[in-house]
Write a protein that holds these residues in place. Sequence first.
Motif, PDB file in Angstrom:
ATOM      1  N   ALA A 206     -37.626 -22.014  39.180  1.00 28.53           N
ATOM      2  CA  ALA A 206     -37.088 -23.058  38.281  1.00 28.53           C
ATOM      3  C   ALA A 206     -35.896 -23.355  37.835  1.00 28.53           C
ATOM      4  CB  ALA A 206     -37.473 -22.069  36.577  1.00 28.53           C
ATOM      5  N   ARG A 207     -35.743 -24.544  37.093  1.00 28.10           N
ATOM      6  CA  ARG A 207     -34.884 -25.701  36.802  1.00 28.10           C
ATOM      7  C   ARG A 207     -35.081 -26.035  35.799  1.00 28.10           C
ATOM      8  NH1 ARG A 207     -35.758 -28.919  42.975  1.00 28.10           N
ATOM      9  NH2 ARG A 207     -35.766 -27.463  44.194  1.00 28.10           N
ATOM     10  N   ALA A 208     -33.359 -26.044  35.671  1.00 25.31           N
ATOM     11  CA  ALA A 208     -33.178 -26.632  34.359  1.00 25.31           C
ATOM     12  C   ALA A 208     -32.142 -27.633  34.740  1.00 25.31           C
ATOM     13  CB  ALA A 208     -32.563 -26.037  33.501  1.00 25.31           C
ATOM     14  N   ASP A 209     -32.615 -28.899  34.127  1.00 23.33           N
ATOM     15  CA  ASP A 209     -32.030 -30.532  34.711  1.00 23.33           C
ATOM     16  C   ASP A 209     -32.713 -31.077  32.490  1.00 23.33           C
ATOM     17  OD1 ASP A 209     -30.519 -32.318  35.802  1.00 23.33           O
ATOM     18  OD2 ASP A 209     -32.094 -32.910  36.910  1.00 23.33           O
ATOM     19  N   GLN A 210     -30.743 -31.399  32.800  1.00 16.30           N
ATOM     20  CA  GLN A 210     -30.626 -32.919  31.692  1.00 16.30           C
ATOM     21  C   GLN A 210     -31.908 -32.385  29.921  1.00 16.30           C
ATOM     22  OE1 GLN A 210     -31.278 -36.601  33.060  1.00 16.30           O
ATOM     23  NE2 GLN A 210     -29.589 -36.929  33.802  1.00 16.30           N
ATOM     24  N   GLY A 211     -31.204 -30.101  29.904  1.00 16.93           N
ATOM     25  CA  GLY A 211     -32.166 -30.577  28.442  1.00 16.93           C
ATOM     26  C   GLY A 211     -33.604 -29.787  28.764  1.00 16.93           C
ATOM     27  N   GLU A 212     -34.256 -30.154  30.617  1.00 16.48           N
ATOM     28  CA  GLU A 212     -35.640 -29.938  30.321  1.00 16.48           C
ATOM     29  C   GLU A 212     -35.634 -28.959  31.467  1.00 16.48           C
ATOM     30  OE1 GLU A 212     -38.905 -31.019  29.070  1.00 16.48           O
ATOM     31  OE2 GLU A 212     -36.598 -32.552  28.034  1.00 16.48           O
ATOM     32  N   VAL A 213     -36.519 -27.593  31.673  1.00 15.00           N
ATOM     33  CA  VAL A 213     -37.539 -27.009  32.566  1.00 15.00           C
ATOM     34  C   VAL A 213     -38.465 -27.265  32.980  1.00 15.00           C
ATOM     35  CG1 VAL A 213     -37.531 -24.590  32.861  1.00 15.00           C
ATOM     36  CG2 VAL A 213     -36.482 -25.032  31.199  1.00 15.00           C
ATOM     37  N   ARG A 220     -45.767 -29.281  43.233  1.00 19.72           N
ATOM     38  CA  ARG A 220     -46.316 -30.305  42.519  1.00 19.72           C
ATOM     39  C   ARG A 220     -44.518 -29.523  41.652  1.00 19.72           C
ATOM     40  NH1 ARG A 220     -49.670 -28.176  38.553  1.00 19.72           N
ATOM     41  NH2 ARG A 220     -50.818 -26.082  38.941  1.00 19.72           N
ATOM     42  N   ALA A 221     -44.458 -30.659  40.525  1.00 18.71           N
ATOM     43  CA  ALA A 221     -43.607 -30.382  39.457  1.00 18.71           C
ATOM     44  C   ALA A 221     -44.348 -30.147  38.219  1.00 18.71           C
ATOM     45  CB  ALA A 221     -42.262 -31.196  39.310  1.00 18.71           C
ATOM     46  N   LEU A 222     -43.519 -28.934  37.884  1.00 14.71           N
ATOM     47  CA  LEU A 222     -44.547 -28.943  36.601  1.00 14.71           C
ATOM     48  C   LEU A 222     -43.353 -28.523  35.076  1.00 14.71           C
ATOM     49  CD1 LEU A 222     -47.163 -27.689  35.299  1.00 14.71           C
ATOM     50  CD2 LEU A 222     -46.651 -25.438  35.876  1.00 14.71           C
ATOM     51  N   PRO A 223     -43.902 -29.615  34.139  1.00 15.64           N
ATOM     52  CA  PRO A 223     -43.616 -29.252  32.857  1.00 15.64           C
ATOM     53  C   PRO A 223     -43.070 -27.861  31.963  1.00 15.64           C
ATOM     54  CG  PRO A 223     -44.263 -31.142  33.015  1.00 15.64           C
ATOM     55  CD  PRO A 223     -44.445 -30.391  34.031  1.00 15.64           C
ATOM     56  N   VAL A 224     -42.032 -27.447  32.333  1.00 13.24           N
ATOM     57  CA  VAL A 224     -42.241 -26.203  30.945  1.00 13.24           C
ATOM     58  C   VAL A 224     -41.992 -26.402  29.771  1.00 13.24           C
ATOM     59  CG1 VAL A 224     -41.875 -24.052  30.182  1.00 13.24           C
ATOM     60  CG2 VAL A 224     -41.884 -24.399  32.677  1.00 13.24           C
ATOM     61  N   GLY A 225     -41.136 -26.968  29.254  1.00  8.44           N
ATOM     62  CA  GLY A 225     -40.394 -27.334  27.897  1.00  8.44           C
ATOM     63  C   GLY A 225     -39.199 -27.953  28.017  1.00  8.44           C
ATOM     64  N   ASP A 253     -52.439 -20.791  39.328  1.00  8.41           N
ATOM     65  CA  ASP A 253     -53.231 -22.507  39.413  1.00  8.41           C
ATOM     66  C   ASP A 253     -52.017 -23.298  39.036  1.00  8.41           C
ATOM     67  OD1 ASP A 253     -53.044 -21.540  36.931  1.00  8.41           O
ATOM     68  OD2 ASP A 253     -55.980 -22.319  37.116  1.00  8.41           O
ATOM     69  N   GLY A 254     -51.043 -22.648  37.819  1.00  4.01           N
ATOM     70  CA  GLY A 254     -49.869 -23.791  37.197  1.00  4.01           C
ATOM     71  C   GLY A 254     -50.092 -23.345  36.078  1.00  4.01           C
ATOM     72  N   THR A 255     -50.793 -22.852  35.514  1.00  5.98           N
ATOM     73  CA  THR A 255     -51.722 -22.415  34.165  1.00  5.98           C
ATOM     74  C   THR A 255     -50.189 -22.163  33.210  1.00  5.98           C
ATOM     75  OG1 THR A 255     -54.238 -23.031  34.676  1.00  5.98           O
ATOM     76  CG2 THR A 255     -52.916 -22.468  31.855  1.00  5.98           C
ATOM     77  N   LEU A 256     -49.498 -22.773  31.935  1.00 11.29           N
ATOM     78  CA  LEU A 256     -49.332 -21.638  31.225  1.00 11.29           C
ATOM     79  C   LEU A 256     -49.308 -21.008  29.944  1.00 11.29           C
ATOM     80  CD1 LEU A 256     -45.986 -24.767  31.537  1.00 11.29           C
ATOM     81  CD2 LEU A 256     -45.605 -22.250  32.572  1.00 11.29           C
ATOM     82  N   GLY A 257     -48.670 -20.156  29.904  1.00 16.57           N
ATOM     83  CA  GLY A 257     -49.422 -19.409  28.965  1.00 16.57           C
ATOM     84  C   GLY A 257     -48.461 -19.977  27.549  1.00 16.57           C
TER      85      GLY A 257
END
Length: 490
Positions: A206-213, A220-225, A253-257
């Motif tokens: 997990a990385r936080a960059d410019q206000g986005e996690v 692949r990359a998966l946006p969290v919020g 599989d990358g599905t987010l709750g």
Amino acid sequence: MRRSRIVLASFVVAIVAIVVAAIVLLPRYASQVAARGFSDLAVCLAGPDRVPADEAVVRARRLHGRASSASLGACASIASELAQSRWVRHYHPNLASRAADAADALFAGRLPDVAALWASATGVAWTPTLHGAASAPTPLLDRELPELRTRLTGYAQIYRDVDRHPLDEVIVDHPYVALSVSKDDRGRPFAATRWATATRARRWNARADQGEVVLHGLGRALPVGKGERAWLVGDFVVRQLASEIRARRVADDGTLGPDLVAPAPPNIFGWALRTCRSAKGHAIAIGGEHSVAVLFLDDATLVAWGDVERARLEAPMHTGDWTISCGDDGARVAFAVSDPVTHDHRIVVASCTVAGCVRREAKASGIDAGWQSVGGYGSSMYMVAPDVVVLDDRVLVLWRNGLAVLYRLDDLDALDAAPSRWIAEMSHPEPKEDHDPRTIAWPEMEILARGGTALVVVSESRDPSASFLLRFDHDRNAEVLVPPVQPARP
């Protein structure tokens, strides 16, 4: 005439007796004097057991490694008396000479050449006779250290930023293989070890960059919020968003709750986030400037449990680092506070549940963890506090005093009187300088506790280095773990 013969015979008998005494009895008496004197000196230097020279060197170092000239005065007096004995000087001149050298060193507050002193007593029938004399400490890690170095070479670390281990397992990271520490055949946690060819797979980072996690993994990359900080806690990604803490489960599989939300603690500058696991979920502790906030995360909720006050003190006092450990009945935050005025420490333990955090503390005297600079030339010094972790109903305290790595393990209220036991003797060799194989060079420690058991990794922070595993439990047991033979480097 007869009388003259009797006198002459008596004279001859007396002369013979004197000669016999000179040849037989006086050397025997001198040997007895030498044996008594050296026995007393050996006991004073190395303890009440008769040991060979190489062991005497180790025991003397452990008994007197931090001794001053005053504390070595008793041994110096015994050595001086042995050196000045006319019987020893005449019949055991080498022992007398070495005893004199020992006396000079001891009066100056230094240990003598113990190996040479023991060698000079060869042939002297000495036997330690003093009862109640101090014995050198026997560390948990001692004679087996050379063998253990071949089992876990290199600098090993526990994954500990957040608790991402399986529930009943600890993963010890290594440059090219990983060591799993899990239950043994008797069901004891953290008691069995096995090698794996690769570290436990981390599906995501997990990385936080410019206000986005963003989660990165599986190619692949998966946006969290939105969020300012991010951590992976087990199967959850946890992030800070303004005044909130948010958690989302990540499936294989990358599905987010859905987002689980709790208020963020105040004073977030300098945050440190640590977690621990139980069968019920994850306790999350966030250390701020003045307190530690404890939250609990399970499959359905993220709940704030309470805060533990942890004031930052000015030198020479010091608030030590904090730990968190979990049981099925809640989480426990622990740390120590040093008091250089009384030379004591206060051990603080806070038990946290959904009902809040209940804080207790007790005094622990006799823990000499040394002093350290705040930083920079001429800066203030503070009294170092030991590391503290809770194992169910008991408290484990660990520290270094310059000579050894030590521990206490007992009830909180009993820590003040609990014995201080050695984990290992430590040494501080210069680069490329050899050190005694029964010491650990420049040791560093890591701890991971779960329930009533803790795994402690002691590593040498030098090259070449090695690491050693210790298991502690709430029944006051302490043991050394011996990994399988280390696989060859691929």
